[in-house]
Scaffold this motif. Sequence first.
Motif, short mmCIF file in Angstrom:
data_model
loop_
_atom_site.label_atom_id
_atom_site.label_comp_id
_atom_site.label_asym_id
_atom_site.label_seq_id
_atom_site.Cartn_x
_atom_site.Cartn_y
_atom_site.Cartn_z
N SER A 126 0.81 -1.22 0.00
CA SER A 126 0.00 0.00 0.00
C SER A 126 0.84 1.27 0.00
O SER A 126 0.27 2.37 0.06
CB SER A 126 -0.94 0.00 1.22
N CYS A 127 2.16 1.15 -0.04
CA CYS A 127 3.02 2.33 0.04
C CYS A 127 2.75 3.31 -1.09
O CYS A 127 2.59 4.52 -0.87
CB CYS A 127 4.49 1.91 0.02
N GLU A 128 2.71 2.82 -2.31
CA GLU A 128 2.51 3.70 -3.46
C GLU A 128 1.14 4.37 -3.41
O GLU A 128 1.01 5.58 -3.68
CB GLU A 128 2.68 2.92 -4.76
N ARG A 129 0.14 3.61 -3.02
CA ARG A 129 -1.23 4.16 -2.96
C ARG A 129 -1.32 5.24 -1.89
O ARG A 129 -1.97 6.28 -2.10
CB ARG A 129 -2.21 3.02 -2.67
N LEU A 130 -0.69 5.02 -0.74
CA LEU A 130 -0.72 6.01 0.33
C LEU A 130 -0.01 7.29 -0.10
O LEU A 130 -0.51 8.40 0.13
CB LEU A 130 -0.06 5.44 1.60
N ALA A 131 1.14 7.14 -0.74
CA ALA A 131 1.91 8.31 -1.17
C ALA A 131 1.16 9.09 -2.24
O ALA A 131 1.18 10.33 -2.25
CB ALA A 131 3.27 7.87 -1.69
N ASP A 132 0.51 8.40 -3.16
CA ASP A 132 -0.23 9.07 -4.23
C ASP A 132 -1.46 9.81 -3.69
O ASP A 132 -1.76 10.93 -4.13
CB ASP A 132 -0.68 8.05 -5.28
N ARG A 133 -2.13 9.19 -2.75
CA ARG A 133 -3.37 9.78 -2.24
C ARG A 133 -3.11 10.94 -1.29
O ARG A 133 -3.90 11.90 -1.23
CB ARG A 133 -4.21 8.71 -1.54
N PHE A 134 -1.99 10.87 -0.55
CA PHE A 134 -1.70 11.90 0.44
C PHE A 134 -0.28 12.43 0.22
O PHE A 134 0.66 12.04 0.94
CB PHE A 134 -1.85 11.33 1.85
N PRO A 135 -0.09 13.29 -0.77
CA PRO A 135 1.27 13.75 -1.11
C PRO A 135 1.93 14.61 -0.05
O PRO A 135 3.14 14.87 -0.13
CB PRO A 135 1.04 14.55 -2.39
#
Length: 317
Positions: free
Chosen positions: A130-139
């Motif tokens: 989920s790292c990429e999804r978290l970073a994309d959603r909450f920059p």
Amino acid sequence: MTRPHQISLLAYEGCQLLDVTGPAAVFGAANEGRDRPFYDVRIVSPDGGAVTTNCGVAVMSHPIGGRPDTLLVAGGSRGLKAALAREDVLAWLRKAAPKAKRFGSVCTGAFMLAAAGLLDGKRVATHWASCERLADRFPALTVDADALYVVDGKVWTSAGVTTGIDMALALVEADLGAAAANLIARHFVLYARRPGYQSQFSPLLQAQTNADAPFAALIDWMQDNLDKPLDVPALAQWAGLSERSFYRKFTDATGKTPAHFVEGLRLDAARTLLAKGLPLKAIAGRVGLRSSARLGQAFERRFGMAPSLFREIHASP
């Protein structure tokens, strides 16, 4: 008498069971043998009552509320979307977290804190998937995709599932000392206490997952013999293969060349020894890097800091 340190573990329908029960068990164990409990451990949920977790096991909970000293949010997959839609839960997090001594999350519980605006400007951990999804959603936050858990000020966040236990042990150590945390780890029959900087992607675990015999057994042997020559001729001989065949098959099985893989094992071991405060020269010899200069060059190339700085940051007092 001062009141016990209140810990609230936020659960919700479909959350990951071990994200809740793992830390709860650690904090509960810290109370054993004491004249009075140090921790008051509470599972809370949006509506209270029985909460059915991802594996079908239900846990009892209190309704959200109160002013916890430590607030941790469990992760989940199936139930996370619905939990994120609960504005009353996000509002409680915005109110309770800043007043807590510390707050954080296990696994994808970081999404709940981020949605509440509590992780802006922070470095955090979550499950590798989920790292990429978290970073994309909450920059506005920074995801450390490699760490088992991350401490940034009063914010504590961990990666997937069992790393919540590692983080909970670190929290106990911060409150009650290393001896208490080590005793709990021993009682739980843990193989080792894992520090937060340890990677989610250990070379040994990846090899055990992907590599067939004889490479899984070979890597176990390599872990125990880092001070010996681990070049292709020696490893090929151990595996009973020609050097050319060994190089090709090992690279296919692990995704890394033998030299790169061996360096990774050695540097991971060096980090553990640095955190114990050992001298660089002694560490270099024990992990097979021969000299402190060679250790320093390889360590800085891989981790972006000198071994001496890493030891200063992570060495136990």
